[in-house]
Design an enzyme around this catalytic site. Structure first.
Site, PDB file in Angstrom:
ATOM      1  N   ASP A  72      45.215   8.769 -20.388  1.00  0.00           N
ATOM      2  CA  ASP A  72      46.506   8.210 -20.793  1.00  0.00           C
ATOM      3  C   ASP A  72      46.793   6.949 -19.995  1.00  0.00           C
ATOM      4  OD1 ASP A  72      46.846   9.937 -18.495  1.00  0.00           O
ATOM      5  OD2 ASP A  72      49.017   9.780 -18.763  1.00  0.00           O
ATOM      6  N   GLU A 136      48.600  12.016 -16.746  1.00  0.00           N
ATOM      7  CA  GLU A 136      48.718  11.568 -15.357  1.00  0.00           C
ATOM      8  C   GLU A 136      49.818  10.522 -15.199  1.00  0.00           C
ATOM      9  OE1 GLU A 136      47.973   9.499 -11.572  1.00  0.00           O
ATOM     10  OE2 GLU A 136      48.066   8.632 -13.577  1.00  0.00           O
TER      11      GLU A 136
END
Length: 381
Positions: A72, A136
């Site tokens: 991400d 994250e």
């Protein structure tokens, strides 16, 4: 010999618009690639967050090397400010551009490529585990934590783990992380008595109380540093009244501060310290002060030893630099992994992460793969 192109894989991942919490196709791409190389893969999605677990070799082997990373990315911001398509993975003059180029699709690509080639060419007596999250850059509640929960449920285990976050400030190979500072945010709400600014004696102004407490906390020396950590820091990040009028003393105001703390403290001990200051000032002034604390992560350290020596030796062999063992910087998912097994971090130069025109030299991606390959070879030899 097998040769998986880590730079091409990085570009393919950049083209997946995986802005938190969107998966964007990145984990699908990796699952297909790893499954084709003989890895047992499982999607570990939780509460709308996508995660991937992949293992080559025997489950629960006593010698299991783990890699951790995320696909991400943060939003691109003003797309018009970019000189390239943020998700175009354009390469110019040996530089690969795109959101996630540095943080950290290149790191994921490098360790995935290294692992695939290693098990294909020299199958080890042991196992390799890859845990890759899509959470994250977000709240991190259902990312690496979900993967670790899954591993407990399935009796999966990593002996040691390397997180592939960018760790080098300026030059490839100059720094690795053996721990991280803790981080907490403290939210203060001050409630007094509203009144006319010409008659302050009829009000109880919370604004000076807010300013006094923030000054009192920020002037306090938390510590002078510890063996592996710099001194802890406290920063006031906002003070707000939301009061547009000049003739009104507000009834309420708010402030927020952030503390980055070393292993001399815990989130609980710092919360207790702040609450003591709050209680004393509230009793003195009559202003109600409410404190809420959110701890993003506790400080931790993996003491220098086998794992850090292994990584440092590989970095030096490939770059000619001996990496500094550091605990600087913000938080990372290593704060979760450290509860599972010894963990260190090593990755690229991070100068452009989260920036417009985020970029990485293609040569660094290949160099990072070579470092990870050497780490695997040395670990299993």
């Amino acid at each position: 010999m097998t040769s998986t192109d880590a730079a091409k894989l990085t570009a393919d991942l950049i083209r997946c618009p995986s802005v938190t919490p969107e998966e964007g196709g990145a984990l699908v791409l990796l699952e297909d690639l790893l499954s084709g190389a003989g890895f047992t893969c499982a999607r570990v999605d939780r509460n709308g967050i996508s995660n991937l677990f992949a293992r080559w070799g025997e489950r629960g082997h006593a010698k299991t090397f783990g890699f951790n990373g995320h696909t991400d990315v943060v939003p691109v911001g003003d797309a018009a400010a970019w000189s390239v398509d943020p998700f175009g993975a354009q390469e110019k003059d040996g530089i690969l551009y795109g959101r996630g180029a540095t943080d950290m699709k290149s790191g994921v690509a490098a360790f995935a490529a290294a692992a695939i080639d290693f098990v294909s060419d020299t199958p080890p007596d042991g196992s390799i585990v890859l845990t890759i999250t899509g959470d994250e850059e977000g709240d991190a509640l259902d990312g690496t934590t979900a993967l670790l929960d899954y591993m407990v449920e399935q009796n999966e285990q990593m002996s040691v783990c390397l997180v592939g976050e960018p760790t080098c400030p300026n030059e490839m190979g100059e720094m690795m992380k053996i721990g991280r500072r803790g981080s907490l945010n403290a939210f203060f709400k001050f409630t007094g008595v509203q009144g006319h600014s010409a008659y302050p004696h009829r009000a109880n102004n919370p604004v000076p109380v807010m300013a006094r407490l923030m000054d009192q906390l920020s002037r306090h020396t938390l510590d002078e540093g510890t063996d592996h950590f710099d001194a802890s820091t406290l920063a006031v990040v906002t003070m707000d009244t939301g009061n547009p009028a000049t003739n009104v003393i507000p009834a309420e105001c708010r402030a927020t501060l952030n503390i980055r703390f070393n292993d001399a403290h815990s989130g609980a001990s710092l919360t207790d310290w702040m609450q003591t200051q709050v209680d004393a000032l509230a009793a003195e002034t009559g202003v109600q002060i409410d404190l809420q604390v959110k701890v993003s992560g506790e400080s931790f350290i993996t003491p220098p030893g086998m794992l850090s020596d292994l990584v440092a030796a590989a970095v030096e062999a490939e770059t000619g630099r001996t990496p500094e063992l550091s605990t600087s910087g913000g938080t990372s998912d290593a704060r979760f992994v450290q509860h599972h097994c010894p963990v260190v971090e090593f990755g690229l130069v991070g100068k452009t992460m989260h920036q417009v025109d985020e970029q990485v030299p293609v040569t660094q991606i290949h160099q990072l793969k070579a470092i990870y390959s050497r780490i695997l070879s040395d670990y299993f030899s």
